[in-house]
Write an enzyme that holds these catalytic residues in place. Structure first.
Site, PDB file in Angstrom:
ATOM      1  CE1 TYR A  43      -4.832   2.662  13.226  1.00 29.53           C
ATOM      2  CE2 TYR A  43      -4.025   1.191  14.937  1.00 29.53           C
ATOM      3  CZ  TYR A  43      -4.771   2.291  14.551  1.00 29.53           C
ATOM      4  OH  TYR A  43      -5.463   3.007  15.487  1.00 29.53           O
ATOM      5  N   GLY A  45      -3.390  -2.857   6.198  1.00 33.18           N
ATOM      6  CA  GLY A  45      -4.514  -3.212   5.343  1.00 33.18           C
ATOM      7  C   GLY A  45      -5.487  -2.048   5.285  1.00 33.18           C
ATOM      8  CG  HIS A  63       1.809   3.895   5.353  1.00 35.97           C
ATOM      9  ND1 HIS A  63       0.689   3.402   4.711  1.00 35.97           N
ATOM     10  CD2 HIS A  63       2.625   4.385   4.379  1.00 35.97           C
ATOM     11  CE1 HIS A  63       0.830   3.586   3.410  1.00 35.97           C
ATOM     12  NE2 HIS A  63       2.005   4.184   3.188  1.00 35.97           N
ATOM     13  CG  ASP A  64      -3.212   3.715   8.313  1.00 40.31           C
ATOM     14  OD1 ASP A  64      -2.749   3.364   7.207  1.00 40.31           O
ATOM     15  OD2 ASP A  64      -3.948   2.985   9.005  1.00 40.31           O
ATOM     16  CG  ASP A 105       3.602   4.625  -0.191  1.00 40.51           C
ATOM     17  OD1 ASP A 105       2.822   4.770   0.773  1.00 40.51           O
ATOM     18  OD2 ASP A 105       3.210   4.562  -1.372  1.00 40.51           O
TER      19      ASP A 105
END
Length: 138
Positions: A43, A45, A63-64, A105
């Site tokens: 995950y 990148g 985060h995604d 973030d």
């Protein structure tokens, strides 16, 4: 080192808040730690699928998912305002979209910093072959 930074950004596709996210990660770890996560696990990148390989990769999965929940804007292009206060990242943007992206973030940078001990160099540039399992739900 500056040249390396520029080359890396060109290779992975620079996005609006990528530099901001990189600086947040570096604030919670050592300088240039961001490079460790450019292509890590399933995950960290560009994109993501399968089962996160460790706690560091799970930070990127979360985060995604966080980005997927931000509606009405493109989180990968949004620029926001933030600062460091007494060692903490503080999102200073009042715009709903920008603040949501900043918080995604911020939480991911903190998570990666807290889980740096799970980082496994063997998961850098991991082949997608090892990420073929069914993806978890956010």
């Amino acid at each position: 080192m500056r040249t390396l930074w520029i080359v890396a950004m060109c290779l992975i596709g620079v996005e609006g808040n990528l530099f901001q996210f990189a600086r947040m990660i570096d604030a919670k770890q050592e300088a240039f730690s961001f490079f460790k996560y450019i292509s890590y696990g399933c995950y960290c990148g560009w994109g993501g699928q399968g089962t996160p390989k460790d706690a560091s990769d799970r930070c990127c999965f979360v985060h995604d998912c966080c980005y997927a929940r931000v509606k009405g804007c493109n989180p990968k292009l949004v620029e926001y305002s933030y600062s460091y206060r007494t060692g903490k990242i503080v999102c200073e943007t009042y715009n709903r979209c920008k603040r949501a992206v900043c918080e995604c973030d911020r939480v991911a940078a903190i998570c990666l910093g807290q889980n740096v001990n799970t980082y496994n160099k063997g998961y850098m540039f991991l082949s997608s072959y090892y990420c073929r399992q069914k993806s978890e739900q956010c």
